[in-house]
Design a protein around this motif. Structure first.
Motif, PDB file in Angstrom:
ATOM      1  N   PRO A   1       8.265  -0.547   9.714  1.00 51.43           N
ATOM      2  CA  PRO A   1       8.697   0.181   8.509  1.00 51.43           C
ATOM      3  C   PRO A   1       9.141  -0.746   7.377  1.00 51.43           C
ATOM      4  N   ARG A   2       9.632  -1.922   7.730  1.00 51.24           N
ATOM      5  CA  ARG A   2      10.129  -2.809   6.679  1.00 51.24           C
ATOM      6  C   ARG A   2       8.983  -3.296   5.781  1.00 51.24           C
ATOM      7  N   VAL A   3       7.755  -3.361   6.319  1.00 50.04           N
ATOM      8  CA  VAL A   3       6.621  -3.800   5.507  1.00 50.04           C
ATOM      9  C   VAL A   3       6.391  -2.829   4.358  1.00 50.04           C
ATOM     10  N   CYS A   4       6.351  -1.535   4.681  1.00 51.96           N
ATOM     11  CA  CYS A   4       6.158  -0.550   3.613  1.00 51.96           C
ATOM     12  C   CYS A   4       7.367  -0.501   2.686  1.00 51.96           C
ATOM     13  N   GLY A   5       8.543  -0.736   3.243  1.00 52.01           N
ATOM     14  CA  GLY A   5       9.728  -0.772   2.393  1.00 52.01           C
ATOM     15  C   GLY A   5       9.644  -1.887   1.369  1.00 52.01           C
ATOM     16  N   ALA A   6       9.207  -3.061   1.804  1.00 50.32           N
ATOM     17  CA  ALA A   6       9.044  -4.181   0.880  1.00 50.32           C
ATOM     18  C   ALA A   6       7.930  -3.893  -0.121  1.00 50.32           C
ATOM     19  N   ALA A   7       6.840  -3.273   0.369  1.00 46.07           N
ATOM     20  CA  ALA A   7       5.730  -2.951  -0.527  1.00 46.07           C
ATOM     21  C   ALA A   7       6.160  -1.954  -1.588  1.00 46.07           C
ATOM     22  N   ARG A   8       6.926  -0.939  -1.178  1.00 47.92           N
ATOM     23  CA  ARG A   8       7.408   0.035  -2.164  1.00 47.92           C
ATOM     24  C   ARG A   8       8.330  -0.621  -3.180  1.00 47.92           C
ATOM     25  N   GLU A   9       9.194  -1.502  -2.715  1.00 43.34           N
ATOM     26  CA  GLU A   9      10.132  -2.184  -3.611  1.00 43.34           C
ATOM     27  C   GLU A   9       9.400  -3.056  -4.624  1.00 43.34           C
ATOM     28  N   LEU A  10       8.295  -3.649  -4.189  1.00 41.27           N
ATOM     29  CA  LEU A  10       7.541  -4.556  -5.045  1.00 41.27           C
ATOM     30  C   LEU A  10       6.422  -3.866  -5.808  1.00 41.27           C
ATOM     31  N   GLY A  11       6.180  -2.597  -5.496  1.00 42.29           N
ATOM     32  CA  GLY A  11       5.121  -1.862  -6.185  1.00 42.29           C
ATOM     33  C   GLY A  11       3.728  -2.245  -5.744  1.00 42.29           C
ATOM     34  N   VAL A  12       3.596  -2.756  -4.522  1.00 42.08           N
ATOM     35  CA  VAL A  12       2.312  -3.226  -4.018  1.00 42.08           C
ATOM     36  C   VAL A  12       1.565  -2.082  -3.339  1.00 42.08           C
ATOM     37  N   ASP A  13       0.382  -1.790  -3.801  1.00 48.97           N
ATOM     38  CA  ASP A  13      -0.466  -0.757  -3.202  1.00 48.97           C
ATOM     39  C   ASP A  13      -1.743  -1.318  -2.600  1.00 48.97           C
ATOM     40  N   TYR A  14      -2.089  -2.578  -2.952  1.00 44.43           N
ATOM     41  CA  TYR A  14      -3.376  -3.118  -2.531  1.00 44.43           C
ATOM     42  C   TYR A  14      -3.208  -4.528  -1.971  1.00 44.43           C
ATOM     43  N   LEU A  15      -4.184  -4.898  -1.151  1.00 47.92           N
ATOM     44  CA  LEU A  15      -4.264  -6.247  -0.596  1.00 47.92           C
ATOM     45  C   LEU A  15      -5.669  -6.770  -0.847  1.00 47.92           C
ATOM     46  N   LEU A  16      -5.753  -7.977  -1.383  1.00 49.55           N
ATOM     47  CA  LEU A  16      -7.036  -8.603  -1.666  1.00 49.55           C
ATOM     48  C   LEU A  16      -7.204  -9.821  -0.765  1.00 49.55           C
ATOM     49  N   ILE A  17      -8.309  -9.863  -0.055  1.00 49.59           N
ATOM     50  CA  ILE A  17      -8.665 -11.014   0.770  1.00 49.59           C
ATOM     51  C   ILE A  17      -9.784 -11.767   0.069  1.00 49.59           C
TER      52      ILE A  17
ATOM     53  N   LEU B   1      -3.025  -0.037   0.951  1.00 53.21           N
ATOM     54  CA  LEU B   1      -1.989   0.112   1.973  1.00 53.21           C
ATOM     55  C   LEU B   1      -1.803   1.592   2.264  1.00 53.21           C
ATOM     56  N   ALA B   2      -2.742   2.169   3.024  1.00 52.52           N
ATOM     57  CA  ALA B   2      -2.735   3.607   3.297  1.00 52.52           C
ATOM     58  C   ALA B   2      -1.513   4.028   4.086  1.00 52.52           C
ATOM     59  N   ALA B   3      -0.992   3.164   4.938  1.00 48.15           N
ATOM     60  CA  ALA B   3       0.173   3.512   5.754  1.00 48.15           C
ATOM     61  C   ALA B   3       1.414   3.733   4.911  1.00 48.15           C
ATOM     62  N   CYS B   4       1.398   3.272   3.674  1.00 48.69           N
ATOM     63  CA  CYS B   4       2.580   3.385   2.811  1.00 48.69           C
ATOM     64  C   CYS B   4       2.450   4.533   1.810  1.00 48.69           C
ATOM     65  N   ASP B   5       1.486   5.451   2.034  1.00 45.79           N
ATOM     66  CA  ASP B   5       1.253   6.534   1.081  1.00 45.79           C
ATOM     67  C   ASP B   5       2.368   7.566   1.062  1.00 45.79           C
ATOM     68  N   SER B   6       3.176   7.616   2.104  1.00 50.46           N
ATOM     69  CA  SER B   6       4.147   8.698   2.226  1.00 50.46           C
ATOM     70  C   SER B   6       5.267   8.624   1.220  1.00 50.46           C
ATOM     71  N   ALA B   7       5.450   7.437   0.622  1.00 58.52           N
ATOM     72  CA  ALA B   7       6.540   7.281  -0.355  1.00 58.52           C
ATOM     73  C   ALA B   7       5.994   6.653  -1.617  1.00 58.52           C
ATOM     74  N   SER B   8       6.569   7.032  -2.732  1.00 60.89           N
ATOM     75  CA  SER B   8       6.113   6.488  -4.011  1.00 60.89           C
ATOM     76  C   SER B   8       6.765   5.135  -4.259  1.00 60.89           C
TER      77      SER B   8
END
Length: 625
Positions: free
Chosen positions: A550-566, A607-614
């Motif tokens: 859960p902390r990964v999505c929490g950090a992503a939400r805090e940083l506004g990150v929705d995508y990952l580029l490889i 980051l589809a797993a983080c869709d539940s929160a804005s």
């Protein structure tokens, strides 16, 4: 020099007063500055604010005629090295410079006091010299050019126009209204590969390139103020004003240029004080002269002690460049203009040495240039041949970097080479006059002929060496490129699928770092030397656990990150800062990530797993004007 100082200062002032950075702001400030200076000059025109008089037309024509071949030689070097105007630089510092231009473009903030964080609110504001980026942003806004084209054309103009004209002013102050000196000065200025050409490829050190390009002009101001100018073309009152402009311009371009100027200027100041001391002694005021010299030495030593101990310069002083050869070899490289283990430039070096020898009798001001050249050479030897902790107090202000110190040598090398050519030209003119049938051969004509010989004897002034030094930053093979042509085309597709206000995570070492500069989509890690907040560090190391931690999505939400580029495969043997992103790159499928698009080995995930929160998007840049 004035342009760099005024543009850089305007950027700082605009942000302090909450004014967005724009071409209009710059034009307004320039207009005010021109008006104020013009009125002041008119008001005090009877007090010789300007120089006594303009140079004769023939002198001016000779000076600018000498710049014509410079444009051709420089342009050929740039074109051969780059290949095309939109070629990407793939060196270590490039992502920061590119993304700094993107940051200025998107936020209209260009201050040297805040640029270093590139909008990251978790990083404290720190000084970073932004004059190069400020000028680049103006090029973008006035021409519509993209970031790679802007960067390439800006550095080309600095190398081919700014540097030669700057050297021309220094040569003018040293040799006076000497047509023979001025007609060859421009061509000689592009003959030294150590500058400007090496800094177009090493690093890349584009801000340092800008700062050193105006250093000869700043030194010319010092030559005027210390009374060593011949047929002074500036004037002492104007030189005092230009001194403060030069200090500001150098500091906003790159602060280590200030240290370079101190190294070169100290001999002119010391010589002026000694000359004044001798005059005071003749007037029976010996102790006054002694006190002035002692005061100068005290200030110099105090300033050196501060620079050698202040925490503000500790990062630069302790930078970890190591010696790579013996002191004897490094000394030979200075004499042969073969710094950093490049090929010896025998012909050019012989001309420089001849100029140094001639300085003893013919050109008094050139003697001080010789001392500056020797001091710079000594600093280079410390960096390339010794580089111990105890040498940091001397070379730490240039990051202990032999390339930065080698780039100083042409500042003094150009006038020395001009002096050497003048000696040869005078010898030829005298010989022609002493023939049984005397021939009228002017030193100007002889100088031009010698330059033509120099061009032929050195392969157009070591054209291949210049091209190789610049071309190292523009590799042609994909395995040497940070972003390949395929990735660059993929970035355009990413821009179509990612909203403009989104933030994209990615390991900067795999090329994803340039998405911001190339496709105008903000990246979470905008350069290689990122200082990371706790959330940024956790996301980089654990993003592969997006579906379970859960902390990964929490950090992503805090940083506004929705995508990952490889991007492209990277070396996994280095630091594990981005191990979570690397694990996604190595896996065929990562739960919680939705593949949006791919091309070759490059992939874009949501980051589809983080869709539940804005997302709160606290890292996202301010709204675009």
């Amino acid at each position: 020099m004035i342009g760099v100082g005024l543009v850089g200062a305007t950027a700082v002032g605009a942000e302090m007063f909450g004014v967005g950075w724009s071409v209009t702001v710059v034009l307004v400030v320039w207009g005010v500055a021109v008006l104020v200076v013009g009125l002041a000059a008119y008001r005090w025109r009877e007090r010789a604010f300007f120089a006594a008089g303009a140079d004769p037309r023939g002198v001016t024509v000779a000076a600018f005629a000498g710049l014509v071949p410079v444009a051709g030689l420089g342009a050929l070097t740039i074109m051969a090295a780059m290949g095309s105007p939109d070629m990407l630089s793939h060196r270590f510092d490039t992502p920061f410079h590119y993304n700094a231009l993107a940051y200025i473009r998107d936020t209209h903030q260009a201050s040297s006091l805040t640029l270093s964080s590139l909008g990251n609110p978790d990083l404290p504001a720190a000084f970073y010299p932004a004059a190069w980026h400020d000028l680049g942003s103006l090029v973008m806004r006035t021409t519509g050019a993209d970031i790679p084209v802007t960067a390439n054309m800006l550095v080309a103009v600095i190398a081919v126009v700014v540097w030669p004209v700057s050297c021309l002013l220094l040569v003018r102050q040293i040799f006076g209204r000497n047509r023979a000196a001025l007609v060859v000065a421009g061509v000689v200025s592009v003959a030294f590969p150590a500058f400007p050409w090496d800094l177009l490829g090493w690093g890349v050190l584009w801000p340092n390139l800008l700062g050193l390009a105006i250093a000869p002009a700043a030194l010319a101001v010092v030559v005027t103020l210390t009374g060593w100018a011949r047929d002074d073309a500036i004037g002492v009152p104007r030189a005092w004003l230009l001194l403060f402009v030069a200090i500001g311009a150098a500091g906003l371009a790159h602060p280590n240029v200030l240290f370079s100027l101190v190294v070169l200027a100290v001999f002119f100041v010391a010589a002026a004080l000694v000359r004044r001391g001798v005059r005071l002694r003749g007037q029976g005021r010996t102790w006054r002269g002694v006190a002035e010299i002692a005061g100068f030495l005290a200030v110099l030593l105090l300033a050196w002690w501060w620079a050698a101990t202040t925490p503000a310069l500790e990062t630069a002083r302790t930078w970890g460049w190591k010696a790579f050869q013996t002191p004897a070899n490094a000394t030979g490289e200075v004499l042969l203009n073969a710094t950093n283990q490049h090929e010896a430039l025998w012909v050019l070096s012989a001309v420089v040495i001849l100029g140094a020898v001639a300085a003893h009798r013919r050109y008094p001001t050139l003697r001080l240039i010789v001392l500056g050249h020797l001091a710079t050479g000594f600093l280079y030897v410390l960096a390339a041949g010794i580089a111990r902790p105890d040498t940091q107090k001397f070379i730490g202000y240039w990051y202990n970097d032999s390339h930065r110190l080698a780039a100083m040598l042409p500042i003094t090398g150009v006038p020395l080479a001009v002096g050497g050519l003048l000696v040869l030209a005078t010898f030829l003119a005298d010989k022609a006059a002493a023939l049984p049938r005397p021939r009228a051969l002017s030193t100007t004509t002889a100088s031009v002929g010698l330059v033509l010989v120099l061009l032929g004897a050195t392969g157009q002034l070591y054209a291949q060496d210049r091209t190789d030094r610049v071309g190292v930053t523009y590799p042609r093979f994909p395995q040497d490129q940070l972003v390949t042509d395929q990735m660059r085309a993929f970035f355009d597709r990413v821009a179509e699928r990612v909203p403009p206000d989104a933030v994209v995570a990615g390991n900067p070492f795999d090329g994803s770092v340039l998405l911001w500069a190339l496709a105008d989509r903000t990246v979470l890690y905008p350069h290689f030397l990122n200082s990371l907040s706790d959330d940024q560090a956790y996301l980089a190391a654990h993003l592969d656990r997006v579906a379970t931690d859960p902390r990964v999505c929490g950090a992503a939400r805090e940083l506004g990150v929705d995508y990952l580029l490889i991007g492209k495969p990277t070396d996994r043997s280095g630091p594990r800062t981005y191990s979570g992103i690397d694990a996604v790159a190595d896996a065929e499928l990562t739960p919680g990530l939705e593949l949006v698009d791919s091309a070759g080995q490059s992939r874009l995930y949501r980051l589809a797993a983080c869709d539940s929160a804005s997302p709160s998007a606290s890292y996202a840049l301010p709204p675009r004007p």
